[in-house]
Design an enzyme around this catalytic site. Structure first.
Site, mmCIF file in Angstrom:
data_model
loop_
_atom_site.group_PDB
_atom_site.id
_atom_site.type_symbol
_atom_site.label_atom_id
_atom_site.label_comp_id
_atom_site.label_asym_id
_atom_site.label_seq_id
_atom_site.Cartn_x
_atom_site.Cartn_y
_atom_site.Cartn_z
ATOM 1 N NE ARG A 115 -3.828 0.666 1.956
ATOM 2 C CZ ARG A 115 -5.066 0.788 2.483
ATOM 3 N NH1 ARG A 115 -5.272 1.569 3.520
ATOM 4 N NH2 ARG A 115 -6.088 0.146 1.961
ATOM 5 C CG HIS A 165 -8.511 0.203 -2.797
ATOM 6 N ND1 HIS A 165 -7.758 -0.887 -2.410
ATOM 7 C CD2 HIS A 165 -9.135 0.645 -1.669
ATOM 8 C CE1 HIS A 165 -7.918 -1.088 -1.112
ATOM 9 N NE2 HIS A 165 -8.741 -0.182 -0.635
ATOM 10 C CD GLN A 215 -13.082 -1.691 -0.463
ATOM 11 O OE1 GLN A 215 -12.302 -1.619 0.473
ATOM 12 N NE2 GLN A 215 -14.302 -2.180 -0.331
ATOM 13 C CG ASP A 258 -13.401 6.557 -1.270
ATOM 14 O OD1 ASP A 258 -13.394 6.432 -0.026
ATOM 15 O OD2 ASP A 258 -12.359 6.514 -1.957
ATOM 16 C CB CYS A 279 -14.050 1.405 0.083
ATOM 17 S SG CYS A 279 -13.420 3.093 0.182
ATOM 18 N NE ARG A 324 -10.441 -4.978 0.702
ATOM 19 C CZ ARG A 324 -9.646 -3.988 1.136
ATOM 20 N NH1 ARG A 324 -10.159 -2.918 1.672
ATOM 21 N NH2 ARG A 324 -8.333 -4.053 0.982
HETATM 22 N N1 NVA Z 1 -9.822 6.893 -1.475
HETATM 23 C C1 NVA Z 1 -9.479 6.472 -0.140
HETATM 24 C C2 NVA Z 1 -9.758 5.028 0.045
HETATM 25 C C3 NVA Z 1 -9.475 4.493 1.417
HETATM 26 C C4 NVA Z 1 -9.679 3.028 1.546
HETATM 27 C C5 NVA Z 1 -8.022 6.779 0.124
HETATM 28 O O1 NVA Z 1 -7.196 6.559 -0.783
HETATM 29 O O2 NVA Z 1 -7.695 7.251 1.202
HETATM 30 N N1 CP Z 2 -11.211 0.156 2.554
HETATM 31 C C1 CP Z 2 -9.942 0.050 2.963
HETATM 32 O O1 CP Z 2 -9.020 -0.219 2.198
HETATM 33 O O2 CP Z 2 -9.765 0.220 4.309
HETATM 34 P P1 CP Z 2 -8.391 0.400 5.075
HETATM 35 O O3 CP Z 2 -7.805 1.714 4.647
HETATM 36 O O4 CP Z 2 -8.780 0.385 6.521
HETATM 37 O O5 CP Z 2 -7.458 -0.722 4.730
#
Ligand code: NVA
Ligand code: CP
Length: 300
Positions: free
Chosen positions: A102, A129, A132, A219, A259, A287
């Site tokens: 990540r 993502h 997800q 989101d 998500c 997930r």
């Molecule tokens: N768009 C959000 C998704 C979090 C799971 C982010 O990148 O922070």
């Molecule tokens: N939706 C998601 O990826 O959650 P986290 O940021 O908690 O991993």
């Protein structure tokens, strides 16, 4: 399929196979049927951003598959001090059977795959993502029976989620309608792909996108790394909320997905969130199952 870097790399059939495997693994887990398909395997999990769901579901998933997860906080690794990703990839390939990462830049994930010799899984970048969205598609299929011909509506930022939902939805033969302000459109690479599909539409009007939708998704307005833009974004996205007005034009049995984490009264009202919390938390649970399918497919 060697990696999961972004859904653009997968075919509709790849996605369908992963969803079928995810359903099977979920069934086995619910019926306490052991499935140690990754016994002896180790997954490294590099995190350069925070996480609740991704970290816990990958860790638990690896354990349920009989393998071992290794949490690697980027801040504690040499990569956090500037060791090139190309070298990190080649070193970790000698120890591990797969890497989930990540991070911010999609290029970093692609470089890991290019220089390493083990499967790489994108656990979220600014661009995509995919894990997800596999869980989202799995959840929609669970509730609706099939994806073919359903209308997906995404309201909000043209971010990693919108990018991946557009690609995943279209590759799964869904109709995809997105609503976003003109300065917050999805990535050019995604638009290039989407514009070839008559089932895709983009508008600045959330009501138009939500009309007749089977599933309405949103989101956060400010993603991880955009915290300083939060106030500016709150203003830009003011009309882009999932609320009862938007839901009144969707199908009467429309689902709502998010998500998570969610910001109530920003991108979604508390009322709509709670009304659809069963779907949203099934989505979070999925997930685990969807990622186990990815792990079995890539590391098995
Ligand atoms: N768009 C959000 C998704 C979090 C799971 C982010 O990148 O922070
Ligand atoms: N939706 C998601 O990826 O959650 P986290 O940021 O908690 O991993």
């Amino acid at each position: 399929m060697k990696h999961l870097l972004k859904l653009l790399d997968l075919s509709g059939e790849d996605i369908n196979e992963l969803l079928n495997l995810a359903d099977q693994l979920k069934y086995e887990q619910k019926h306490h049927i052991p499935h140690p398909r990754l016994a002896g395997k180790t997954l490294g999990m590099i995190f350069e951003k925070a996480s609740t769901r991704t970290r816990v579901s990958f860790e638990v998933g690896m354990n349920q598959l009989g393998g071992q997860p290794l949490f690697l906080s980027a801040g504690d690794m040499q990569i956090g001090r500037g060791e090139p990703v190309q070298d990190t990839a080649r070193v970790l390939s000698r120890y591990l059977d797969g890497i989930m990462i990540r991070t911010f830049k999609q290029d970093e994930v692609e470089a890991l795959a290019q220089y390493g010799s083990i499967p790489i899984i994108n656990g979220l970048t600014d661009f995509a993502h995919p894990c997800q969205v596999l869980a989202d598609l799995m959840t929609i299929r669970e509730y609706k029976g099939s994806l073919d011909g359903l209308k997906m509506c995404f309201i909000g930022d043209g971010n990693n989620m919108m990018n991946s939902l557009i690609v995943g939805g279209l590759k799964s033969k869904m109709e995809v309608a997105v609503a976003c302000p003109k300065d917050y459109r999805p990535a050019a690479e995604v638009l290039d792909f989407a514009m070839q599909h008559p089932a895709f539409s983009m508008t600045e009007d959330p009501m138009e996108a939500a009309k007749g939708a089977d599933v309405v998704i949103t989101d956060v307005w400010a993603s991880m790394g955009q915290e300083e833009e939060a106030a500016k974004r709150r203003a830009a996205f003011a009309g882009y909320q999932i609320n009862s007005q938007v839901m009144s034009v969707a199908k009467p049995d429309a689902m709502v997905l998010h998500c998570l984490p969610a910001h109530r009264e920003e991108e979604i009202t508390g009322e709509i969130f709670e009304k659809h919390s069963k779907e949203i938390f099934d989505e979070a649970e999925n997930r685990l199952h969807a990622q186990k399918a990815v792990l079995v497919k890539l590391l098995g």
